[in-house]
Enzyme design. Structure first.
Site, PDB file in Angstrom:
ATOM      1  N   ASP A  15       0.874  -1.176   0.000  1.00  0.00           N
ATOM      2  CA  ASP A  15       0.000   0.000   0.000  1.00  0.00           C
ATOM      3  C   ASP A  15       0.912   1.228   0.000  1.00  0.00           C
ATOM      4  O   ASP A  15       2.138   1.101   0.128  1.00  0.00           O
ATOM      5  CB  ASP A  15      -0.903  -0.008   1.243  1.00  0.00           C
ATOM      6  CG  ASP A  15      -1.820   1.208   1.293  1.00  0.00           C
ATOM      7  OD1 ASP A  15      -2.356   1.598   0.237  1.00  0.00           O
ATOM      8  OD2 ASP A  15      -1.999   1.795   2.381  1.00  0.00           O
ATOM      9  N   SER A  16       0.308   2.400  -0.062  1.00  0.00           N
ATOM     10  CA  SER A  16       1.105   3.627   0.016  1.00  0.00           C
ATOM     11  C   SER A  16       1.636   3.847   1.433  1.00  0.00           C
ATOM     12  O   SER A  16       2.550   4.653   1.625  1.00  0.00           O
ATOM     13  CB  SER A  16       0.250   4.828  -0.384  1.00  0.00           C
ATOM     14  OG  SER A  16      -0.853   4.940   0.497  1.00  0.00           O
ATOM     15  N   CYS A  78      -4.486  -1.663  -1.737  1.00  0.00           N
ATOM     16  CA  CYS A  78      -4.595  -0.230  -2.013  1.00  0.00           C
ATOM     17  C   CYS A  78      -5.753  -0.046  -2.994  1.00  0.00           C
ATOM     18  O   CYS A  78      -5.679  -0.529  -4.136  1.00  0.00           O
ATOM     19  CB  CYS A  78      -3.282   0.257  -2.630  1.00  0.00           C
ATOM     20  SG  CYS A  78      -3.375   1.971  -3.190  1.00  0.00           S
ATOM     21  N   GLU A 157      -2.131   9.245   8.144  1.00  0.00           N
ATOM     22  CA  GLU A 157      -0.673   9.036   8.121  1.00  0.00           C
ATOM     23  C   GLU A 157       0.050   9.932   9.128  1.00  0.00           C
ATOM     24  O   GLU A 157       1.152   9.610   9.561  1.00  0.00           O
ATOM     25  CB  GLU A 157      -0.113   9.287   6.714  1.00  0.00           C
ATOM     26  CG  GLU A 157      -0.420   8.184   5.708  1.00  0.00           C
ATOM     27  CD  GLU A 157       0.384   6.896   5.941  1.00  0.00           C
ATOM     28  OE1 GLU A 157       1.501   6.957   6.454  1.00  0.00           O
ATOM     29  OE2 GLU A 157      -0.156   5.815   5.595  1.00  0.00           O
ATOM     30  N   CYS A 189     -10.944   2.989   0.551  1.00  0.00           N
ATOM     31  CA  CYS A 189      -9.499   3.189   0.698  1.00  0.00           C
ATOM     32  C   CYS A 189      -9.118   2.375   1.931  1.00  0.00           C
ATOM     33  O   CYS A 189      -9.787   2.470   2.974  1.00  0.00           O
ATOM     34  CB  CYS A 189      -9.189   4.662   0.906  1.00  0.00           C
ATOM     35  SG  CYS A 189      -7.519   4.974   1.525  1.00  0.00           S
ATOM     36  N   HIS A 191      -6.954   2.703   4.064  1.00  0.00           N
ATOM     37  CA  HIS A 191      -6.625   3.476   5.274  1.00  0.00           C
ATOM     38  C   HIS A 191      -7.852   3.692   6.167  1.00  0.00           C
ATOM     39  O   HIS A 191      -7.709   3.837   7.382  1.00  0.00           O
ATOM     40  CB  HIS A 191      -6.093   4.870   4.904  1.00  0.00           C
ATOM     41  CG  HIS A 191      -4.640   4.928   4.548  1.00  0.00           C
ATOM     42  ND1 HIS A 191      -4.124   4.416   3.384  1.00  0.00           N
ATOM     43  CD2 HIS A 191      -3.587   5.477   5.224  1.00  0.00           C
ATOM     44  CE1 HIS A 191      -2.817   4.649   3.341  1.00  0.00           C
ATOM     45  NE2 HIS A 191      -2.468   5.281   4.450  1.00  0.00           N
TER      46      HIS A 191
HETATM   47  N1  DGL Z   1      -4.685   3.083   1.069  1.00  0.00           N
HETATM   48  C1  DGL Z   1      -4.700   3.446  -0.304  1.00  0.00           C
HETATM   49  C2  DGL Z   1      -6.035   3.232  -0.922  1.00  0.00           C
HETATM   50  O1  DGL Z   1      -6.643   2.249  -0.559  1.00  0.00           O
HETATM   51  C3  DGL Z   1      -3.913   4.642  -0.718  1.00  0.00           C
HETATM   52  C4  DGL Z   1      -4.371   5.960  -0.248  1.00  0.00           C
HETATM   53  C5  DGL Z   1      -3.434   7.083  -0.611  1.00  0.00           C
HETATM   54  O2  DGL Z   1      -2.231   6.928  -0.481  1.00  0.00           O
HETATM   55  O3  DGL Z   1      -3.949   8.136  -1.018  1.00  0.00           O
HETATM   56  O4  DGL Z   1      -6.492   3.943  -1.780  1.00  0.00           O
END
Ligand code: DGL
Length: 267
Positions: A15-16, A78, A157, A189, A191
């Site tokens: 993931d990011s 992600c 984050e 997302c 996150h």
């Molecule tokens: N967690 C990621 C997602 O599901 C990336 C979110 C991001 O870095 O903007 O989209």
């Protein structure tokens, strides 16, 4: 003739940043025997406000990194990469990869009673239409309410998933979903489940939240069922940014038992 089943080796997850840990958490809970390597691309987070070309490049680099570290298949934990990567590019990735969209959309369809589904995700994911397309291909007459939430990932984050600032941002983003009477909301997302306490409070009782990373992890394990695995439960965690910051935020959100030592790596 006997069919030789190839033993399932190390699963890569990327993931990011912190979001993919929601998928990792489910993988560890359901199948602690697998060897897993996690990569959080924290030097380049957020992904959700970037253009498609850049995201395709990141996806290739991340999968290649995981392949070099010994992964044999990858969970793209992600929503953004899962959404923007064109169909033909999945096949060109250096390992077999699974995204989160189908599993999360299908879980939402199974959960909804009134056919009204909200989708919270990054701008790139919402722009792609990936969740709406999947939902509408599986059921007719749905009401879908997609909402881009550009502020959520930077807040999570930076350790603010439980802050008043997050709650204020959530109130704005959730207005249309509440007005439409959605009984199910896809946290599209990965996150966002890390902020599920505030999101749940703001949406109120009776709204089911779908954890996209968790659903994708369960779906991948389902596909691996019956294939013998060669793992012994080893877990590595790598990030491209500051390892200490990542470890502290991960621990605050998920507790100290999930992650081993976090390593900083260069792609
Ligand atoms: N967690 C990621 C997602 O599901 C990336 C979110 C991001 O870095 O903007 O989209």
């Amino acid at each position: 003739m006997t069919t030789q089943l190839h033993a399932a080796g190390t699963i890569g997850v990327f993931d990011s940043g912190l979001g993919g840990l929601t998928a990792l958490r489910r993988l560890r809970a359901l199948a602690p025997q697998y060897d897993i390597i996690y990569f959080g691309d924290t030097a380049r987070v957020p992904y959700g406000t970037r253009d498609t070309e850049t995201l395709i490049r990141f996806a290739r680099q991340n999968v290649e990194f995981l392949r070099e570290q010994g992964a044999e298949r990858v969970l793209v934990a992600c929503g953004t990469i899962s959404s923007v990567l064109p169909k033909e590019d999945w096949a060109k990735l250096p390992l077999p990869c699974w995204g989160v969209i189908h599993a999360a959309a299908d879980a939402a369809l199974a959960a909804t009673k009134n056919g009204r589904i909200g989708i919270l995700a990054t701008p790139a994911t919402i722009r792609s239409g990936s969740y709406v397309q999947r939902l509408e291909s599986r059921a007719e007459g749905l009401v879908t309410v997609p909402v881009a939430c550009p502020d959520f990932v930077p807040l999570i984050e930076s350790g603010k998933a439980e802050s008043d600032e997050f709650r204020q941002a959530a109130r704005g983003y959730l207005a249309d979903i509440r007005a439409a009477g959605c009984d199910t909301v896809i946290l599209g997302c990965t996150h966002y489940p890390l902020a599920c306490r505030i999101l749940g409070e703001e949406l109120g009782n009776g709204v089911t939240l779908i954890d996209s990373g968790g659903e994708a992890a369960a779906a991948l394990l389902n596909q691996l069922q019956g294939i013998p695995h060669s793992g012994s439960g080893k877990l590595r965690c790598c990030v491209s940014g500051d390892a200490g910051v990542f470890a502290r935020n991960a621990e605050a959100l998920l507790g100290s038992s999930l992650l081993p030592q976090v390593e900083q790596v260069t792609l």
